[in-house]
Design a protein around this motif. Structure first.
Motif, PDB file in Angstrom:
ATOM      1  N   MET A   1      38.356  52.397  29.987  1.00  0.00           N
ATOM      2  CA  MET A   1      39.305  51.585  30.742  1.00  0.00           C
ATOM      3  C   MET A   1      39.470  52.127  32.167  1.00  0.00           C
ATOM      4  N   TYR A   2      39.593  51.209  33.101  1.00  0.00           N
ATOM      5  CA  TYR A   2      39.726  51.633  34.495  1.00  0.00           C
ATOM      6  C   TYR A   2      41.150  52.115  34.786  1.00  0.00           C
ATOM      7  N   LYS A   3      41.257  52.959  35.832  1.00  0.00           N
ATOM      8  CA  LYS A   3      42.579  53.503  36.196  1.00  0.00           C
ATOM      9  C   LYS A   3      43.186  52.699  37.349  1.00  0.00           C
ATOM     10  N   ARG A   4      42.342  52.366  38.322  1.00  0.00           N
ATOM     11  CA  ARG A   4      42.850  51.605  39.483  1.00  0.00           C
ATOM     12  C   ARG A   4      41.874  50.472  39.781  1.00  0.00           C
ATOM     13  N   VAL A   5      42.360  49.243  39.755  1.00  0.00           N
ATOM     14  CA  VAL A   5      41.458  48.102  39.974  1.00  0.00           C
ATOM     15  C   VAL A   5      41.961  47.241  41.123  1.00  0.00           C
ATOM     16  N   LEU A   6      41.010  46.561  41.742  1.00  0.00           N
ATOM     17  CA  LEU A   6      41.372  45.568  42.747  1.00  0.00           C
ATOM     18  C   LEU A   6      40.913  44.206  42.252  1.00  0.00           C
ATOM     19  N   LEU A   7      41.886  43.317  42.068  1.00  0.00           N
ATOM     20  CA  LEU A   7      41.582  41.970  41.579  1.00  0.00           C
ATOM     21  C   LEU A   7      41.473  41.031  42.768  1.00  0.00           C
ATOM     22  N   LYS A   8      40.317  40.349  42.869  1.00  0.00           N
ATOM     23  CA  LYS A   8      40.172  39.355  43.937  1.00  0.00           C
ATOM     24  C   LYS A   8      40.411  37.964  43.352  1.00  0.00           C
ATOM     25  N   LEU A 143      36.658  46.029  51.409  1.00  0.00           N
ATOM     26  CA  LEU A 143      37.275  47.005  52.317  1.00  0.00           C
ATOM     27  C   LEU A 143      38.462  47.702  51.655  1.00  0.00           C
ATOM     28  N   ARG A 144      39.385  46.915  51.134  1.00  0.00           N
ATOM     29  CA  ARG A 144      40.590  47.515  50.530  1.00  0.00           C
ATOM     30  C   ARG A 144      40.231  48.327  49.280  1.00  0.00           C
ATOM     31  N   ALA A 145      39.288  47.856  48.499  1.00  0.00           N
ATOM     32  CA  ALA A 145      38.871  48.621  47.300  1.00  0.00           C
ATOM     33  C   ALA A 145      38.327  49.982  47.723  1.00  0.00           C
ATOM     34  N   SER A 146      37.545  50.002  48.812  1.00  0.00           N
ATOM     35  CA  SER A 146      37.005  51.271  49.309  1.00  0.00           C
ATOM     36  C   SER A 146      38.147  52.156  49.789  1.00  0.00           C
ATOM     37  N   GLU A 147      39.061  51.563  50.536  1.00  0.00           N
ATOM     38  CA  GLU A 147      40.152  52.359  51.114  1.00  0.00           C
ATOM     39  C   GLU A 147      41.060  52.969  50.053  1.00  0.00           C
ATOM     40  N   ILE A 148      41.445  52.177  49.062  1.00  0.00           N
ATOM     41  CA  ILE A 148      42.394  52.697  48.056  1.00  0.00           C
ATOM     42  C   ILE A 148      41.675  53.471  46.942  1.00  0.00           C
ATOM     43  N   GLY A 149      40.346  53.505  47.016  1.00  0.00           N
ATOM     44  CA  GLY A 149      39.584  54.225  45.988  1.00  0.00           C
ATOM     45  C   GLY A 149      39.657  53.546  44.640  1.00  0.00           C
ATOM     46  N   ALA A 150      39.551  52.219  44.632  1.00  0.00           N
ATOM     47  CA  ALA A 150      39.571  51.484  43.358  1.00  0.00           C
ATOM     48  C   ALA A 150      38.298  51.790  42.567  1.00  0.00           C
ATOM     49  N   ASP A 151      38.427  51.797  41.251  1.00  0.00           N
ATOM     50  CA  ASP A 151      37.252  52.044  40.390  1.00  0.00           C
ATOM     51  C   ASP A 151      36.328  50.842  40.404  1.00  0.00           C
ATOM     52  N   VAL A 152      36.912  49.656  40.595  1.00  0.00           N
ATOM     53  CA  VAL A 152      36.109  48.438  40.450  1.00  0.00           C
ATOM     54  C   VAL A 152      36.825  47.266  41.128  1.00  0.00           C
ATOM     55  N   ARG A 179      23.703  42.434  34.150  1.00  0.00           N
ATOM     56  CA  ARG A 179      23.825  43.565  35.078  1.00  0.00           C
ATOM     57  C   ARG A 179      22.917  43.335  36.273  1.00  0.00           C
ATOM     58  N   LEU A 180      23.367  43.747  37.427  1.00  0.00           N
ATOM     59  CA  LEU A 180      22.571  43.637  38.655  1.00  0.00           C
ATOM     60  C   LEU A 180      22.877  44.844  39.537  1.00  0.00           C
ATOM     61  N   THR A 181      21.958  45.119  40.472  1.00  0.00           N
ATOM     62  CA  THR A 181      22.289  46.072  41.530  1.00  0.00           C
ATOM     63  C   THR A 181      22.586  45.258  42.788  1.00  0.00           C
ATOM     64  N   ILE A 198      28.939  42.184  50.259  1.00  0.00           N
ATOM     65  CA  ILE A 198      27.966  42.854  49.379  1.00  0.00           C
ATOM     66  C   ILE A 198      27.537  44.188  49.995  1.00  0.00           C
ATOM     67  N   SER A 199      27.193  44.172  51.287  1.00  0.00           N
ATOM     68  CA  SER A 199      26.736  45.402  51.944  1.00  0.00           C
ATOM     69  C   SER A 199      27.824  46.465  51.897  1.00  0.00           C
ATOM     70  N   MET A 200      29.044  46.046  52.094  1.00  0.00           N
ATOM     71  CA  MET A 200      30.150  47.008  52.106  1.00  0.00           C
ATOM     72  C   MET A 200      30.325  47.656  50.724  1.00  0.00           C
ATOM     73  N   CYS A 201      30.232  46.838  49.666  1.00  0.00           N
ATOM     74  CA  CYS A 201      30.331  47.390  48.308  1.00  0.00           C
ATOM     75  C   CYS A 201      29.172  48.355  48.047  1.00  0.00           C
ATOM     76  N   MET A 202      27.980  47.956  48.496  1.00  0.00           N
ATOM     77  CA  MET A 202      26.788  48.775  48.261  1.00  0.00           C
ATOM     78  C   MET A 202      26.933  50.115  48.989  1.00  0.00           C
ATOM     79  N   ASP A 203      27.322  50.054  50.269  1.00  0.00           N
ATOM     80  CA  ASP A 203      27.413  51.277  51.077  1.00  0.00           C
ATOM     81  C   ASP A 203      28.491  52.218  50.562  1.00  0.00           C
ATOM     82  N   ASN A 204      29.542  51.655  49.986  1.00  0.00           N
ATOM     83  CA  ASN A 204      30.668  52.504  49.566  1.00  0.00           C
ATOM     84  C   ASN A 204      30.706  52.723  48.057  1.00  0.00           C
ATOM     85  N   ASP A 205      29.634  52.268  47.373  1.00  0.00           N
ATOM     86  CA  ASP A 205      29.496  52.519  45.940  1.00  0.00           C
ATOM     87  C   ASP A 205      30.683  51.991  45.121  1.00  0.00           C
ATOM     88  N   VAL A 206      31.089  50.751  45.429  1.00  0.00           N
ATOM     89  CA  VAL A 206      32.172  50.101  44.679  1.00  0.00           C
ATOM     90  C   VAL A 206      31.538  49.180  43.637  1.00  0.00           C
TER      91      VAL A 206
END
Ligand code: UDP
Length: 234
Positions: A1-8, A143-152, A179-181, A198-206
């Motif tokens: 189970m995730y600890k911190r999530v960002l729901l879009k 952006l916000r997921a990267s900033e707050i350190g969301a798991d997903v 599954r995809l990369t 997409i690029s932002m998620c890829m670069d920040n490993d979200v």
């Protein structure tokens, strides 16, 4: 189970055929999110504004793009307030933070304060996108997921249960990916989010999970990592 999530949530997730904002839809969403909160997860939300305005669409009708985008961002604030109201009606404590300052309406976006709210168990709703035109609320989510350190990022879709190789509503033979990369998404030109997001998620490993929110209980399943959707990772 995730600890911190960002729901879009897209703006359409709050609407019905008749109304841009549908009270019954908001109530149902709030009840589901209350259950999600009861699992103990830290929940941040980015809301779109497509139920009111999409900048690109009104640009095509002859309006200045930046003006149209600011109108779109204001639409997301209306949605953020609607989600806040619905959640508070269910007894869920929330804060709205906006990327465009409007302190009588909501807090300004301050990262440290947002994280503190999450740690205290409050749901943080981000409005006004990134605050900059030419971006989308998908990019805001990245952006916000990267900033707050969301798991997903939980990408809640209306009526589509994942990423397909073609539009499943038009092509009954469309194949769903489990599954995809991010590279697959970019190379195959799959329509998950815009390429900036997409690029932002890829670069920040979200990580991203695309799933159907119209099926009851799916947001909670997504938080538990049990939903049947498409998972996209680096
Ligand atoms: N928008 C913007 N910058 C941002 C986020 C959103 O200019 O950082 C504008 C843009 O015009 C966009 C509109 O707000 O079309 C509504 O957001 P979006 O289309 O992402 O909403 P959704 O499709 O998720 O409902």
């Amino acid at each position: 189970m995730y600890k911190r999530v960002l729901l879009k949530l897209s703006g359409e997730a709050l609407s019905s055929k008749e109304n841009n904002l549908e009270p019954a839809v908001l109530k149902e969403l709030a009840i589901e999110l209350k259950r999600v909160k009861e699992t103990g997860v830290e929940l941040a939300i980015v809301v779109g504004g497509g139920n009111f305005i999409r900048g690109k669409q009104i640009q095509d009708m002859g309006m200045d793009r930046t003006q149209a985008d600011y109108m779109g961002m204001l639409g997301t604030v209306i949605n953020a307030l609607a989600v806040q109201n619905a959640l508070e009606n269910e007894g869920v404590v929330t804060r709205v933070q906006t990327a465009i300052e409007m302190q009588k309406v909501a807090e300004p976006f301050i990262l440290r304060r947002a994280v503190r709210h999450l740690e205290k168990g409050r749901v943080v709703i981000f409005g006004a996108g990134t605050g900059s035109p030419y971006f989308s609320t998908d990019t805001t989510a990245a952006l916000r997921a990267s900033e707050i350190g969301a798991d997903v990022i939980l990408m809640a879709k209306n009526g589509v249960d994942g990423v397909y190789d073609s539009d499943p509503k038009l092509n009954p033979e469309a194949k769903k990916f489990n599954r995809l990369t991010y590279m697959d998404v970019l190379n195959k030109g799959l329509k998950v989010m815009d390429s900036t997001a997409i690029s932002m998620c890829m670069d920040n490993d979200v990580d991203l999970i695309v799933f159907n929110m119209n099926e009851k209980g799916n947001i909670e399943k997504a938080v538990r990592g049990e939903v049947e959707g498409t998972t996209i990772t680096q």
